[in-house]
Design a protein around this motif. Structure first.
Motif: not given
Lengths: 97, 236, 551
Positions: B52-54, B56-62, B161-162, B164-165, B169
């Protein structure tokens, strides 16, 4: 644990069950509305209410369990918040992102 | 065990066949097992917490790319699976109740239906994975997510690319959840066989209770995964 | 060894060692004491493997040129040294050996709450260990024990996945040990044994278990993510996709910083028992020492990003983590001050366990204080990734945790084996370990402060560092002798040592109120506790087993 009136838990179980189904419908419906910045908070609030219902009534945290069980649950959630929160101190304050 | 060492340990108690030697009484054994499962679930919270931590961070960014990727997943399958798991949670509490009140038929039926629902969940999950595979949304060499519009931003395309992240997840989170479902099915198969042999009584049903705790926990994880993975910005 | 104290030796009493014989009676045992011995043998094996790598590292650094091994080999040496020592020796050392043996006995229980899970945790440890050995035999890993992404995920050519899974499996073993302790301490205490009467060893293990339970799952999922990224080509940390390698470091250190407390907290518990016994005093400030263990467990989770100050994280967050890192020094300081206050006006006996405890006090204090240097942002920039860091954490892990472990092994050896170890040799070994340790690692503080980077195999452009490196290698040799000695005389004492009485130190604590070695279910009669912990004012001084060396 306690075996008082045998029909009352059943009523409660089915009430919780229908509440969970309703919550699922509600969260799908809410996702189709444009709530501006509030879509995510609404979805997470509904999820938390559902999770709490499961924990309190299906997992018997509310009735049959002692303080220690509650402590374990709250303690684990506290450390989860530490992980998320302290990591966010970095990501929320990076000047370049 | 020679009796000389056992004298004075368990005084005049009559021994329940399921009471292990190192516990003083069935209550202590039950409390230990239940606490053990709760503590284990606490570790599970932290296990999924890392994911969930990972997320949270990527969802905020992308956010936009995540929304576009999320929109490509079949929401109906996800919602159906949520309902399936909620039904299985109901049958689990019924199983616990049946064991506590010595209703053998209800106990066996509840356990069996729980397993069926679990298998249904995995089947639907498989259909969903197949869709993603066909659409080349599985991260790796043949991944493609070109010309997918960001919801609410016509003419803007998601960064593959994003996306794909996001799908990485998605597969890790649902995959690990599915792994927990499979382990849960194993536990419930064991419970079913033990119940079939009549091992559980109103006095001794701890395995059903703590197996149920595990199942409910896996359900709770899904309750969060569903909105987080399937319902990002669906309205636009 | 003057007077032969007539020890009545009728038929040997039945105990956990002689109750059953044969390989299967050990491999299928659920007795926590036998499992503790299984762990003792296994971690000793891995200790010597890790020590062998350390020896090669020190030999390479004897000369400035990279002449003994090649660069790649050196990378693998320090990686495997770290992985083996941390995950297969230090993390299980005190909890799985001494904790396994003592936790049920100290609380008056017949076994841990889940004996079969306890055995399972040993098997998981062995499976993880075999995977790690296999991984080393087919070429090893060169990522450093920290296996930072994206090197571990995308670039290294070594077999990281197997090493990662080995750590994953060993981590599961660690979780199960912690789970067993928490449930046992909550549910299995003897009547009358309230929380405020528990030995502080138990409090320390309770706090350790909390960290094992809440930290280990996070590194487990991190390993899963790295393995998935490496093996299945998912992209979580990959910068090419816009992923953030710093996220890996956050998740990694969320476990791996608290993991330091998994190693040091049990040693603190051991030292507390030893200091009370050999000062013949109640521990000063019992509740402060107890709650400082819990405080360390909690605060330990708030400081992880001080490992990342120069890695590119937000400077504002760095400020927060620097401040929080100072906070974790408080409970450690509380412990040190309380131990010191316990010694004050105590009737101190200089037996071998106490010598190790003294060593612990000094070395842990140095390790802790240099930790504050590293928590300070400005100094950290200067010494990050230098030998200063290496010296710092070896003062904590070797000077602290291993000293505590050896002290505990000596203290409880009579209980474990039913035999006395040779006191004179033991004191000599303690002295050798202390001297060897300081000779090895103190020069590394200087090296680091002067600027020698860690993980370099060749420092021929700065030959002025050779003197200190030679000292360090010499010290490592002495230290190696110091570690071999106890192994030799412990083994010797199992056959030739004098039989130990039930309570050779006249120590407080339930574990001393049963036979040495204890019967399978620990107590012939269920104990009922009516006294407070460390009631040394009611006990005589320890028996003298040997004519003491002239003081």
């Amino acid at each position: 644990m306690s075996e008082h009136s045998s029909s009352s838990p059943l009523k409660m179980y089915f009430a919780v069950f229908f509440a969970l189904l309703a919550g699922t419908g509600l969260t799908v419906f809410a996702a189709t509305l444009d709530l501006g910045p509030f879509n995510a908070p609404v979805a997470l609030t509904i999820a938390t209410v559902k999770a709490t219902l499961v924990a309190l009534f299906f997992m018997h945290v509310w009735h049959a369990s002692e303080k220690l069980t509650k402590l374990v649950v709250i303690g684990a959630l506290f450390f989860l918040l530490l992980l998320l929160g302290l990591t966010m101190t970095d990501y929320a304050t990076r000047p370049w992102s | 065990m020679p009796d000389s060492t056992a004298v004075g340990l368990h005084h005049e108690e009559q021994h329940h066949p399921e009471l292990l030697h190192h516990f003083a009484d069935p209550q202590q054994q039950r409390d230990a097992s239940s606490l053990g499962m709760w503590v284990f679930l606490a570790t599970e919270i932290m296990f999924f917490g890392g994911l969930f931590c990972a997320y949270l961070i990527y969802r905020r960014w992308y956010f936009g790319d995540f929304a576009a990727a999320s929109k490509s997943i079949d929401m109906a399958l996800g919602a159906t699976n949520t309902a399936v798991l909620i039904c299985s949670s109901l049958t689990v509490v019924l199983a616990v109740w049946a064991a506590q009140t010595a209703r053998r038929t209800l106990l066996l039926a509840s356990l069996a239906i729980t397993m069926l629902l679990g298998l249904t969940f995995l089947g639907i999950k498989g259909v969903e994975y197949k869709q993603k595979f066909d659409e080349h949304h599985v991260p790796g060499a043949s991944f493609s997510f070109d010309h997918e519009e960001i919801p609410g931003h016509p003419g803007q395309y998601a960064n593959p690319a994003h996306a794909q992240i996001f799908f990485s997840l998605y597969f890790v989170m649902t995959g690990l959840h599915a792994l927990h479902m499979i382990i849960g099915l194993g536990i419930f198969l064991w419970l079913f066989l033990a119940a079939w042999r009549g091992r559980f009584t109103p006095e001794y049903n701890t395995p059903i209770e703590i197996g149920g705790l595990y199942w409910h926990f896996v359900d709770i994880v899904w309750i969060y995964l569903f909105p987080l993975l399937y319902l990002i910005d669906r309205h636009a | 060894m003057s007077m032969e104290i007539a020890i009545p030796k009728p038929v040997e009493r039945e105990n956990y060692l002689n109750k059953e014989y044969g390989v299967w009676s050990w491999l299928l045992t659920t007795d926590h004491k036998r499992i503790a011995l299984l762990y003792l043998i296994s971690i000793t094996f891995f200790f010597f493997i890790g020590g062998f790598f350390a020896l090669l590292i020190r030999l390479e650094l004897l000369t400035p040129a990279g002449d003994l091994v090649q660069a790649d080999t050196y990378n693998k040496l320090f990686t495997q040294h770290g992985m083996v020592m941390i995950f297969f020796f230090l993390i299980p050392s005190i909890p799985a050996v001494l904790g396994n043996f003592l936790v049920p006995m100290m609380i008056g229980a017949k076994d841990l709450a889940f004996p079969r899970i306890n055995l399972l945790s040993w098997y998981l440890y062995i499976i993880g260990g075999v995977m790690m050995l296999h991984c080393m035999l087919i070429g090893g890993v060169d990522t450093g024990w920290t296996f930072y992404a994206p090197f571990s995920t995308n670039f290294t050519n070594s077999n990281f996945i197997e090493a990662g899974l080995a750590i994953f499996v060993a981590g599961f073993s660690s979780i199960l040990t912690g789970l067993n302790f928490v449930v046992t301490i909550h549910r299995m205490r003897a009547p009358g044994l309230t929380w405020s009467r528990l030995p502080l060893f138990i409090w320390a293990h309770y706090a350790t278990s909390i960290i094992q339970l809440l930290g280990t799952p996070v590194i487990a999922v991190t390993i899963v993510l790295v393995a998935a990224e490496r093996g299945l080509h998912l992209g979580i940390f990959d910068p090419k996709l816009g992923g953030d390698p710093l996220l890996f470091q956050h998740l990694f250190w969320f476990y791996s910083h608290p993991a330091v407390y998994i190693m040091i907290l049990p040693a603190m518990g051991v030292v507390t028992e030893i200091i009370a016994c050999f000062s013949r005093k109640r521990i000063f400030g019992y509740s402060f020492v107890a709650f400082s263990s819990i405080a360390i467990a909690v605060f330990g989770f708030l400081v992880w990003a001080h490992h990342m100050f120069v890695a590119g994280m937000s400077v504002y967050a760095a400020l927060v983590f620097s401040f929080l890192s100072y906070a974790v020094a408080l409970p450690s300081a509380i412990k040190v001050f309380n131990w010191t206050a316990t010694l004050y006006k105590g009737s101190i006996h200089y037996d071998a366990p106490m010598l190790y405890a003294f060593g612990f006090l000094g070395l842990f204090t140095i390790g802790g204080l240099t930790g504050l240097f590293l928590a300070a942002l400005g100094i950290d920039v200067h010494v990050t990734d230098t030998y200063f860091v290496v010296a710092h954490f070896h003062y904590i892990m070797v000077g602290g945790a291993v000293m505590g472990y050896l002290g505990g092994m000596h203290f409880w050896w009579p209980k474990i084996s039913g035999r006395l170890y040779p006191e004179g040799w033991a004191r000599l070994a303690a002295l050798i370990v202390f001297i060897g340790f300081n000779l090895t690692f103190f020069p590394q503080f200087l090296l680091g402060y002067l600027g020698m980077p860690r993980r370099y195999y060749d420092y021929s452009h700065m030959p002025e560092f050779q003197v200190l490196n030679v000292l360090s290698t010499a010290g490592a040799t002495v230290l190696g002798v110091g570690y071999l000695l106890p192994m030799v005389y412990f083994l010797w004492s199992m056959r030739y040592g004098k039989p130990a009485s039930d309570n050779p130190w006249n120590a407080a604590g339930l574990e001393w109120k049963t036979a040495s070695p204890p019967p399978t279910f620990n107590f012939d009669e269920e104990p009922i506790v009516t006294w407070e912990a460390y009631n040394y004012e009611e006990l005589d001084a320890p028996h003298k087993q040997e004519v003491p060396v002239a003081r």
